[in-house]
Design a protein around this motif. Structure first.
Motif, PDB file in Angstrom:
ATOM      1  N   GLU A  96     -43.474 -23.376   2.551  1.00  0.00           N
ATOM      2  CA  GLU A  96     -44.195 -22.132   2.823  1.00  0.00           C
ATOM      3  C   GLU A  96     -44.038 -21.165   1.648  1.00  0.00           C
TER       4      GLU A  96
ATOM      5  N   THR B 250     -46.035 -15.660   5.432  1.00  0.00           N
ATOM      6  CA  THR B 250     -44.636 -15.623   5.846  1.00  0.00           C
ATOM      7  C   THR B 250     -44.428 -16.863   6.701  1.00  0.00           C
TER       8      THR B 250
ATOM      9  N   SER C 210     -50.235 -16.488   9.676  1.00  0.00           N
ATOM     10  CA  SER C 210     -50.906 -15.363  10.329  1.00  0.00           C
ATOM     11  C   SER C 210     -50.458 -15.214  11.783  1.00  0.00           C
ATOM     12  N   THR C 211     -49.874 -16.256  12.369  1.00  0.00           N
ATOM     13  CA  THR C 211     -49.482 -16.122  13.782  1.00  0.00           C
ATOM     14  C   THR C 211     -48.308 -15.151  13.935  1.00  0.00           C
TER      15      THR C 211
ATOM     16  N   TRP D  70     -52.568 -10.610  16.639  1.00  0.00           N
ATOM     17  CA  TRP D  70     -52.603  -9.625  17.715  1.00  0.00           C
ATOM     18  C   TRP D  70     -52.580 -10.268  19.109  1.00  0.00           C
ATOM     19  N   THR D  71     -52.278 -11.537  19.182  1.00  0.00           N
ATOM     20  CA  THR D  71     -52.018 -12.255  20.439  1.00  0.00           C
ATOM     21  C   THR D  71     -53.218 -12.429  21.364  1.00  0.00           C
TER      22      THR D  71
ATOM     23  N   ALA E 289     -51.986 -27.295   5.295  1.00  0.00           N
ATOM     24  CA  ALA E 289     -52.130 -26.311   6.380  1.00  0.00           C
ATOM     25  C   ALA E 289     -51.910 -24.915   5.813  1.00  0.00           C
TER      26      ALA E 289
ATOM     27  N   GLY F 187     -54.061 -22.710   5.400  1.00  0.00           N
ATOM     28  CA  GLY F 187     -55.046 -21.769   5.930  1.00  0.00           C
ATOM     29  C   GLY F 187     -56.335 -21.781   5.127  1.00  0.00           C
TER      30      GLY F 187
ATOM     31  N   ILE G 189     -55.713 -25.016  -2.977  1.00  0.00           N
ATOM     32  CA  ILE G 189     -54.818 -26.081  -3.439  1.00  0.00           C
ATOM     33  C   ILE G 189     -55.641 -27.300  -3.866  1.00  0.00           C
TER      34      ILE G 189
ATOM     35  N   GLN H  99     -54.890  -5.888  22.067  1.00  0.00           N
ATOM     36  CA  GLN H  99     -56.222  -6.326  22.497  1.00  0.00           C
ATOM     37  C   GLN H  99     -56.129  -6.946  23.882  1.00  0.00           C
TER      38      GLN H  99
ATOM     39  N   ASP I 240     -55.759 -27.005   9.756  1.00  0.00           N
ATOM     40  CA  ASP I 240     -55.678 -25.546   9.858  1.00  0.00           C
ATOM     41  C   ASP I 240     -57.086 -24.998  10.047  1.00  0.00           C
TER      42      ASP I 240
ATOM     43  N   PRO J  62     -59.668 -16.959  16.475  1.00  0.00           N
ATOM     44  CA  PRO J  62     -59.555 -18.410  16.256  1.00  0.00           C
ATOM     45  C   PRO J  62     -58.226 -19.083  16.583  1.00  0.00           C
ATOM     46  N   GLN J  63     -57.153 -18.329  16.865  1.00  0.00           N
ATOM     47  CA  GLN J  63     -55.868 -19.032  16.907  1.00  0.00           C
ATOM     48  C   GLN J  63     -55.844 -20.211  17.876  1.00  0.00           C
TER      49      GLN J  63
HETATM   50  C1  LIG Z   1     -53.568  -9.166  11.510  1.00  0.00           C
HETATM   51  C2  LIG Z   1     -54.135 -10.394  12.148  1.00  0.00           C
HETATM   52  C3  LIG Z   1     -54.451 -10.379  13.496  1.00  0.00           C
HETATM   53  C4  LIG Z   1     -54.982 -11.509  14.106  1.00  0.00           C
HETATM   54  N1  LIG Z   1     -55.172 -11.496  15.443  1.00  0.00           N
HETATM   55  C5  LIG Z   1     -55.569 -12.630  16.070  1.00  0.00           C
HETATM   56  C6  LIG Z   1     -55.651 -12.684  17.480  1.00  0.00           C
HETATM   57  O1  LIG Z   1     -55.306 -11.721  18.180  1.00  0.00           O
HETATM   58  N2  LIG Z   1     -56.112 -13.824  18.050  1.00  0.00           N
HETATM   59  C7  LIG Z   1     -56.473 -14.903  17.299  1.00  0.00           C
HETATM   60  O2  LIG Z   1     -56.911 -15.885  17.873  1.00  0.00           O
HETATM   61  N3  LIG Z   1     -56.378 -14.890  15.968  1.00  0.00           N
HETATM   62  C8  LIG Z   1     -55.911 -13.788  15.326  1.00  0.00           C
HETATM   63  N4  LIG Z   1     -55.755 -13.796  13.983  1.00  0.00           N
HETATM   64  C9  LIG Z   1     -56.120 -14.993  13.234  1.00  0.00           C
HETATM   65  C10 LIG Z   1     -55.161 -16.154  13.395  1.00  0.00           C
HETATM   66  O3  LIG Z   1     -53.823 -15.720  13.391  1.00  0.00           O
HETATM   67  C11 LIG Z   1     -55.425 -17.128  12.262  1.00  0.00           C
HETATM   68  O4  LIG Z   1     -56.769 -17.551  12.367  1.00  0.00           O
HETATM   69  C12 LIG Z   1     -54.547 -18.369  12.275  1.00  0.00           C
HETATM   70  O5  LIG Z   1     -53.181 -18.050  12.280  1.00  0.00           O
HETATM   71  C13 LIG Z   1     -54.875 -19.232  11.066  1.00  0.00           C
HETATM   72  O6  LIG Z   1     -54.086 -20.383  11.079  1.00  0.00           O
HETATM   73  P1  LIG Z   1     -53.970 -21.306   9.811  1.00  0.00           P
HETATM   74  O7  LIG Z   1     -53.000 -22.365  10.126  1.00  0.00           O
HETATM   75  O8  LIG Z   1     -55.321 -21.689   9.371  1.00  0.00           O
HETATM   76  O9  LIG Z   1     -53.420 -20.354   8.635  1.00  0.00           O
HETATM   77  P2  LIG Z   1     -52.243 -19.283   8.619  1.00  0.00           P
HETATM   78  O10 LIG Z   1     -51.733 -19.021   9.984  1.00  0.00           O
HETATM   79  O11 LIG Z   1     -52.743 -18.121   7.862  1.00  0.00           O
HETATM   80  O12 LIG Z   1     -51.084 -20.000   7.797  1.00  0.00           O
HETATM   81  C14 LIG Z   1     -51.226 -20.432   6.477  1.00  0.00           C
HETATM   82  C15 LIG Z   1     -49.876 -20.368   5.795  1.00  0.00           C
HETATM   83  O13 LIG Z   1     -49.949 -21.120   4.579  1.00  0.00           O
HETATM   84  C16 LIG Z   1     -49.230 -20.433   3.596  1.00  0.00           C
HETATM   85  N5  LIG Z   1     -49.709 -20.842   2.279  1.00  0.00           N
HETATM   86  C17 LIG Z   1     -50.900 -20.525   1.705  1.00  0.00           C
HETATM   87  N6  LIG Z   1     -50.981 -21.068   0.474  1.00  0.00           N
HETATM   88  C18 LIG Z   1     -49.821 -21.751   0.268  1.00  0.00           C
HETATM   89  C19 LIG Z   1     -49.313 -22.506  -0.825  1.00  0.00           C
HETATM   90  N7  LIG Z   1     -50.021 -22.680  -1.944  1.00  0.00           N
HETATM   91  N8  LIG Z   1     -48.074 -23.055  -0.716  1.00  0.00           N
HETATM   92  C20 LIG Z   1     -47.350 -22.874   0.421  1.00  0.00           C
HETATM   93  N9  LIG Z   1     -47.779 -22.173   1.475  1.00  0.00           N
HETATM   94  C21 LIG Z   1     -49.011 -21.618   1.404  1.00  0.00           C
HETATM   95  C22 LIG Z   1     -49.474 -18.979   3.906  1.00  0.00           C
HETATM   96  O14 LIG Z   1     -48.474 -18.169   3.323  1.00  0.00           O
HETATM   97  C23 LIG Z   1     -49.450 -18.968   5.419  1.00  0.00           C
HETATM   98  O15 LIG Z   1     -48.164 -18.702   5.910  1.00  0.00           O
HETATM   99  C24 LIG Z   1     -55.228 -12.675  13.341  1.00  0.00           C
HETATM  100  C25 LIG Z   1     -54.919 -12.690  11.997  1.00  0.00           C
HETATM  101  C26 LIG Z   1     -54.358 -11.573  11.395  1.00  0.00           C
HETATM  102  C27 LIG Z   1     -54.010 -11.627   9.952  1.00  0.00           C
END
Ligand SMILES: Cc1cc2nc3c(=O)[nH]c(=O)nc-3n(C[C@H](O)[C@H](O)[C@H](O)COP(=O)(O)OP(=O)(O)OC[C@H]3O[C@@H](n4cnc5c(N)ncnc54)[C@H](O)[C@@H]3O)c2cc1C
Ligand code: SF4
Lengths: 171, 531
Positions: free
Chosen positions: B60, B102, B106-107, B111-112, B268, B270, B277, B316, B497, B509-510
């Motif tokens: 990460e 982190t 994004s989870t 905002w749950t 994964a 995102g 990548i 929300q 992802d 989308p979560q």
């Molecule tokens: C403020 C906020 C509020 C939200 N509220 C909601 C909600 O209420 N309900 C809902 O359904 N969705 C919500 N979402 C969206 C939801 O959280 C995301 O769509 C979801 O978490 C995306 O999942 P993912 O696995 O695609 O990517 P992410 O959860 O974004 O995870 C990707 C991870 O990969 C890491 N990464 C990226 N590049 C690299 C690299 N080169 N090397 C190593 N690590 C890397 C990133 O640091 C990150 O930690 C919200 C998002 C945000 C930011």
């Protein structure tokens, strides 16, 4: 200093303006203001620009300007190098006396500019037909607002406070 | 009494966790499955595979921050927990993008709000992209599983006043609306989910599947950015990946590198992150980074006579999908109505205008009510989303042009939100646009909205939902991966992802990512245990 090559490569709409600024930009910034203590990104001349603009941007008097300058500096220090480079260009541009005069339309040096003059500049860039100038306004807006409203000193005027039932339980 | 921090306790008890910033030499690691990114997709996948006895390593880019680091403080949370300090922007800077960076991705900061993928979206993917395997019946068990794992259930507490205004406005205008389900257990109803949940109530990946994986001997390397994937000589598989260890400030390089050899690689990182990548690895292919979607969001603020305190309470809990159904799926863009939490820093930055006018609004913060409309992009033929590309230094940038079909949705949704806020008793309303100001009647607001110029960086547009850019497809040439996230060309690469979606979801989308990830991860588990 921005080189012409870099500017051409940015390829942004409106980069023509910056290109012109590239010709204008000479290493003769307005006189730097008094030292700000340790800043990571902002130079003295940049700090003066923030000090001058913050009260007009925020519409408030009596602000803790040193805190705002430091807040802007910290915020920029956390941005990507590529974004920092763009902000460097923005501050260099605003710090250049010709660009200040002809692009920002501010005739006096930043430290002496009147609130009306500064507000006119902000409004011109906020509403500019050129995307690049609008983005310059937005960058200043975001940095100054983040620096101030991220600072707990700003909260009482907003009537905002963190939830007391949990704050005492945090480490 | 202070609040418990089970993740920090787990680390102290000997979980295999490495901090990139603390390494004094280059790292050479190996594992069965390398998972790049620990968000919704990476977290879910890690637990499934580790529980099956596979040797899993999560890498990460962000740091490992746990509940003791979450201080309900925006100025601390945004630089520590978000991509680009919560100020990531599209190429022309017209859209501000919130994404996590982190452990938990994004989870950790979301905002749950939990919605299943709308059936019409899944049906569209079947018809349009040949992804019949993802039909609502086939997906139902995976939604069930994700919901059970993350405590997703109806939220029994009353909505906070910010959400109640949305509900009352919908009732007054006769718009269909509902309550939002949430992924929480024992939520304190604080409203600070966006700064990391200090009570560990939010069932993010940080407190659920990642600990689950670590308990099954998975490893975690944080503050380590994957720079590129390493193809094997045959060009048909990967050997692993390599990258850079990041300094304690989370951004600087320590000069130390890491390399991981793996039987299988799961990307994964995102949306934006995973395509980046691939692009850096020169494993592009024509489709990579294309059709990246945002659910572009526009915003309307109202000054209410009563206190709203939109910074307090579950962020929300009420939504309306009314305008998702008033036109065909591929017609003028549909939009979903919700409210955001309103905290000083983000509000200050997001508010349009400057000077006395915005100061006046900020000083009414406790009375401020805010509605947002999330536009469903990726269905209309003119809504093609954006393209991820690389800057010269290899960092990704999303070029997402705002075009007429989007602007049309922007204007319609502003009108709806303003009318709704007045119907719910607003004293004054202002949509967020650099030429809008507070108006005291629906009639005046309507007149103003109708003449606002629709241009980037005049209208405020934001997004917290990045999706797509490495789309699933039924034919290799039409996408990047198949319906299980398996890369069409590289046999030991999966993408699991939010980047695999061929359109936007049309809902937060979560849960869509969790369910897709569980399905893909179980499939991968079976394949790896067979092989
Ligand atoms: C403020 C906020 C509020 C939200 N509220 C909601 C909600 O209420 N309900 C809902 O359904 N969705 C919500 N979402 C969206 C939801 O959280 C995301 O769509 C979801 O978490 C995306 O999942 P993912 O696995 O695609 O990517 P992410 O959860 O974004 O995870 C990707 C991870 O990969 C890491 N990464 C990226 N590049 C690299 C690299 N080169 N090397 C190593 N690590 C890397 C990133 O640091 C990150 O930690 C919200 C998002 C945000 C930011
Ligand atoms: S509202 Fe609930 S889930 Fe969100 S931060 Fe507060 S306790 Fe955690």
């Amino acid at each position: 200093m921005i080189t012409r090559r870099q500017l051409i490569k940015t390829g942004m709409a409106g980069s023509v303006v910056l290109l012109a600024a590239g010709f204008l930009a000479s290493p003769q910034p307005d006189l730097p203001a008094a030292s700000q203590g340790r800043l990571v990104f902002l130079q003295a001349a940049d700090a003066q620009i923030i000090r001058s603009l913050a009260p007009v941007m925020l519409g408030m008097a009596g602000l803790a300007l040193d805190d705002i300058v430091r807040g802007v500096d910290v915020a920029i220090a956390h941005l990507l190098p590529a974004v920092q480079q763009e902000l460097r260009q923005l501050f260099d541009l605003l710090g250049n006396r010709w660009a200040r005069r002809w692009l920002a339309g501010v005739h006096s040096p930043w430290a002496q500019a009147t609130p009306d003059e500064l507000a006119a500049f902000l409004q011109r860039w906020q509403q500019s037909p050129l995307l690049l100038l609008r983005s310059g306004f937005q960058a200043l807006h975001a940095l100054i607002n983040a620096a101030w409203f991220g600072n707990p000193a700003s909260w009482s005027a907003l009537g905002y406070q963190q939830p007391q039932q949990v704050m005492g339980l945090l480490p | 009494m202070s609040l418990p921090d089970p993740v920090a306790d787990g680390v102290a008890s000997g979980w295999r966790v490495l901090d990139g910033a603390a390494q004094t030499q280059d790292l050479q690691l190996s594992c069965d499955v390398l998972i790049i990114g620990t968000g919704a997709g990476g977290g879910m996948t890690a637990e499934v595979l580790a529980q099956a006895g596979l040797d899993v390593l999560m890498v990460e880019e962000g740091a490992l921050r746990t509940s003791r680091d979450f201080r309900l403080l925006e100025a601390k949370a945004y630089p520590e927990l978000y991509q680009e300090s919560a100020s990531r922007k599209t190429a022309d800077k017209a859209i501000n993008i919130l994404q996590g960076r982190t452990v938990g991705g994004s989870t950790t900061v979301n905002w749950t709000s939990a919605f299943r993928t709308p059936p019409e979206t899944l049906a569209w993917w079947g018809e349009r992209y040949g992804l019949q395997g993802l039909n609502p019946q086939a997906m139902a068990p995976w939604f069930d599983l994700a919901e059970a794992r993350l405590g997703i259930a109806d939220w029994q507490t009353d909505p906070n006043p910010n959400n109640s205004v949305l509900e009352r406005g919908c009732q007054a205008l006769g718009l269909k609306h509902g309550r939002i389900r949430r992924n929480v257990r024992g939520c304190w109803n604080l409203g600070y989910c966006g700064m990391g949940c200090a009570t560990n109530a939010k069932q993010s990946m940080l407190v659920t599947t990642i600990p689950g994986a670590l308990q099954h001997r998975a490893g975690l390397l944080a503050r380590a950015r994957v720079d590129r994937l390493l193809p094997a000589a045959d060009g048909k598989t990967l050997q692993g990946a390599e990258g850079s260890l990041l300094a304690a400030d989370g951004h600087g390089l320590t000069g130390r590198k890491f390399a991981v050899r793996a039987r299988h690689v799961v990307l994964a990182a995102g949306a934006i992150g995973s395509p980046a990548i691939l692009l850096r690895s020169q494993l592009g292919g024509a489709q990579v980074g294309r059709r990246t979607f945002l659910h572009p969001v526009v915003v309307s603020g109202a000054v209410m006579p009563q206190r709203i305190e939109a910074y307090n309470g579950a962020p929300q809990t009420v939504y309306s999908d009314h305008f998702m159904h008033t036109q065909p799926l591929d017609g003028p863009l549909g939009y979903k109505l919700e409210v955001p939490p309103v905290h000083p820093l983000l509000m200050g930055v997001t508010l349009s205008g400057f000077g006395a006018a915005s100061a006046g609004l900020m000083q009414q913060l406790p009375h401020l009510q805010v509605v947002l409309a999330l536009l469903r992009d990726g269905f209309h033929p003119d809504s093609q989303g954006g393209q991820v590309r690389l800057r010269q230094d290899g960092s990704p940038e999303l070029d997402y042009p705002l075009n007429d079909v989007l602007w049309d949705g922007v204007r319609r949704s502003w009108l709806t939100m303003a009318e709704l806020q007045f119907a719910a008793g607003a004293r004054q309303v202002q949509v967020l646009h650099e030429q809008a100001d507070l108006q005291s009647s629906w009639k005046a607001t309507r007149a103003q909205i109708l003449q606002l110029p629709l241009k980037p960086l005049l209208a405020r547009v934001v997004s917290a939902h990045v999706m797509g850019g490495a789309a699933m497809s039924s034919q290799p040439e039409e996408g990047v991966v198949d319906e299980y996230g398996r890369h069409w060309q590289l046999r030991n690469l999966s993408i699991i992802d939010g980047s695999v979606f061929p359109t936007s979801i049309g809902a937060n989308p979560q849960l869509s990512i969790y369910a897709f990830a569980l399905r893909a991860a179980h499939h991968l588990r079976d394949a790896l245990n067979r092989g």
